[in-house]
Design an enzyme around this catalytic site. Structure first.
Site, PDB file in Angstrom:
ATOM      1  N   GLY A 157       7.677   6.409  11.867  1.00 27.86           N
ATOM      2  CA  GLY A 157       8.577   5.816  10.889  1.00 27.86           C
ATOM      3  C   GLY A 157       9.368   6.894  10.178  1.00 27.86           C
ATOM      4  O   GLY A 157       9.689   7.928  10.772  1.00 27.86           O
ATOM      5  N   ILE A 159       8.460   8.993   7.759  1.00 27.94           N
ATOM      6  CA  ILE A 159       7.715  10.250   7.641  1.00 27.94           C
ATOM      7  C   ILE A 159       7.505  10.872   9.012  1.00 27.94           C
ATOM      8  O   ILE A 159       7.733  12.070   9.213  1.00 27.94           O
ATOM      9  CB  ILE A 159       6.365  10.014   6.944  1.00 27.94           C
ATOM     10  CG1 ILE A 159       6.589   9.561   5.497  1.00 27.94           C
ATOM     11  CG2 ILE A 159       5.506  11.274   6.988  1.00 27.94           C
ATOM     12  CD1 ILE A 159       5.344   9.026   4.826  1.00 27.94           C
ATOM     13  N   SER A 182      11.267   1.494  21.815  1.00 21.49           N
ATOM     14  CA  SER A 182      12.634   1.641  22.310  1.00 21.49           C
ATOM     15  C   SER A 182      13.524   2.382  21.317  1.00 21.49           C
ATOM     16  O   SER A 182      14.632   2.788  21.663  1.00 21.49           O
ATOM     17  CB  SER A 182      13.246   0.258  22.598  1.00 21.49           C
ATOM     18  OG  SER A 182      13.408  -0.489  21.402  1.00 21.49           O
ATOM     19  N   ARG A 240      -3.211   6.855   5.231  1.00 19.74           N
ATOM     20  CA  ARG A 240      -4.165   6.277   4.284  1.00 19.74           C
ATOM     21  C   ARG A 240      -5.571   6.572   4.799  1.00 19.74           C
ATOM     22  O   ARG A 240      -5.809   6.656   6.002  1.00 19.74           O
ATOM     23  CB  ARG A 240      -3.970   4.758   4.162  1.00 19.74           C
ATOM     24  CG  ARG A 240      -2.751   4.346   3.360  1.00 19.74           C
ATOM     25  CD  ARG A 240      -2.937   4.654   1.876  1.00 19.74           C
ATOM     26  NE  ARG A 240      -1.857   4.142   1.053  1.00 19.74           N
ATOM     27  CZ  ARG A 240      -0.767   4.820   0.731  1.00 19.74           C
ATOM     28  NH1 ARG A 240      -0.615   6.057   1.204  1.00 19.74           N
ATOM     29  NH2 ARG A 240       0.149   4.299  -0.060  1.00 19.74           N
ATOM     30  N   GLU A 269     -11.155   7.482  -3.010  1.00 20.83           N
ATOM     31  CA  GLU A 269     -10.469   8.547  -3.756  1.00 20.83           C
ATOM     32  C   GLU A 269     -10.712   8.376  -5.254  1.00 20.83           C
ATOM     33  O   GLU A 269     -10.545   7.276  -5.770  1.00 20.83           O
ATOM     34  CB  GLU A 269      -8.965   8.520  -3.450  1.00 20.83           C
ATOM     35  CG  GLU A 269      -8.660   8.825  -1.985  1.00 20.83           C
ATOM     36  CD  GLU A 269      -7.181   8.780  -1.659  1.00 20.83           C
ATOM     37  OE1 GLU A 269      -6.367   8.540  -2.571  1.00 20.83           O
ATOM     38  OE2 GLU A 269      -6.825   8.967  -0.487  1.00 20.83           O
ATOM     39  N   HIS A 288      -4.562  13.804  -2.068  1.00 20.98           N
ATOM     40  CA  HIS A 288      -3.522  12.776  -1.945  1.00 20.98           C
ATOM     41  C   HIS A 288      -2.245  13.250  -2.646  1.00 20.98           C
ATOM     42  O   HIS A 288      -1.605  12.509  -3.400  1.00 20.98           O
ATOM     43  CB  HIS A 288      -3.987  11.440  -2.541  1.00 20.98           C
ATOM     44  CG  HIS A 288      -3.249  10.262  -1.968  1.00 20.98           C
ATOM     45  ND1 HIS A 288      -3.816   9.017  -1.849  1.00 20.98           N
ATOM     46  CD2 HIS A 288      -1.973  10.137  -1.488  1.00 20.98           C
ATOM     47  CE1 HIS A 288      -2.936   8.162  -1.330  1.00 20.98           C
ATOM     48  NE2 HIS A 288      -1.818   8.834  -1.099  1.00 20.98           N
TER      49      HIS A 288
END
Length: 323
Positions: A157, A159, A182, A240, A269, A288
């Site tokens: 995506g 990132i 694609s 995550r 966390e 994080h």
């Protein structure tokens, strides 16, 4: 219900540390706004808010007491803390902050990859001990280079695409998975559908997780996936914590079935003090913080103001709309 006009609008900013209200005030919008620093303050503030800017302080039970609330602008790109069905039932729109920290997270992932390859945590430990390490005869124990290595990006995506471009600058071969293979091919050497992950893992020197947390990606990296990786492979997680089956990862590291892991996120966390991950020399942990940058608040406010403008103009679609 139309969003109240600027002069009648109240925005709530809710974050434990980020100075969102302070940064918003510098925009000179004239819009009334308040800041909450914890869930108790947020609960008291909610009945006054037409718009809320929040992420981890949100509780889905708050929707019942937020009679005026029409829009939640998430501070984070991830929105798994929000129950979309609850928000819809109360007529509350939701937009994410997707994209605001994509470059920062990609750079952090690259830094983690470099740190593991160049053994920087070990060098820092030696510095603290005032120890000048000598040359290493054991080839497998030396620092390594990224050039020529194969990087598998799980989730190409925003990132993942930025990470792919950074990795290509280091002369790495980049393979990636995404829901629609694609598209996204310009950034990587090869893009595959998500279901091809297990077949791709054996060829990767580094596996970088940049996917969202969804029912499909929870525990995506499980015992079977870890068993498919090279024993020399590194795992980098900037997605995550629950994308990885943490007990399975700990076992794989303890049994040297993979070489190392760099984790910006964990299942729980803060990471509990009793976790074996803290003491593992082949594990690098950051708190994080991959998405942290000095321009973060202002980037979120840019999205907020864009969405307010859309609502005032009567547009149906928000920027980064979730609900």
């Amino acid at each position: 219900m139309p969003l109240p006009a600027r002069e009648h609008l109240t925005i709530g900013f809710a974050h434990a540390v980020y100075p969102l209200a302070e940064r918003f005030a510098l925009r000179g919008t004239g819009i009334a706004h308040r800041q909450a620093r914890n869930t108790d303050e947020l609960a008291r503030l909610l009945p006054q808010c037409d718009v809320l800017v929040v992420s981890m302080l949100w509780r889905n039970t708050f929707a019942q007491q937020a009679g005026r609330l029409q829009l939640i602008q998430s501070i984070s790109a991830g929105t798994d803390q929000f129950d979309a069905a609850v928000l819809r039932a109360h007529g509350i729109r939701l937009a994410s902050a997707a994209g605001v920290n994509a470059q920062a997270v990609a750079e952090h992932a690259m830094a983690l990859m470099l740190a593991l390859a160049r053994r920087l945590p070990e060098a820092r430990d030696h510095q603290r001990a005032k120890h000048w390490r000598g040359m290493i005869g054991d080839i497998a124990a030396r620092e390594d280079q990224l050039a020529g290595k194969t990087l598998l990006i799980v989730g190409l995506g925003r990132i993942g695409t930025r990470l792919a471009r950074l990795a290509k600058a280091f002369e790495m071969r980049v393979v990636a998975t995404r829901r629609d293979p694609s598209s996204g091919g310009d950034a990587a050497d090869a893009v595959h559908a998500n279901h091809r992950l297990l077949a791709l893992l054996p060829e990767a020197d580094i596996v970088a997780l940049t996917c969202p947390l969804t029912p499909d990606t929870e525990h995506l990296i499980d015992a079977a996936a870890l068993a498919a990786m090279k024993p020399t492979a590194h795992l980098v997680n900037v997605a995550r914590g629950r994308v990885v089956d943490e007990p399975a990862l700990i076992a794989a590291l303890q049994q040297q079935r993979i070489a190392a892991a760099a984790l910006d996120v964990t299942r729980e966390e803060p990471l509990p003090a009793a976790s074996p991950l803290w003491a593992m020399p082949q594990v690098l942990i950051t708190p994080h913080s991959a998405g942290e940058s000095r321009g973060y608040e202002d980037a979120v406010i840019d999205i907020l103001l864009d969405n307010l403008g859309r609502l005032w103009r009567g547009e149906a679609v928000l920027r980064n709309q979730i609900v």
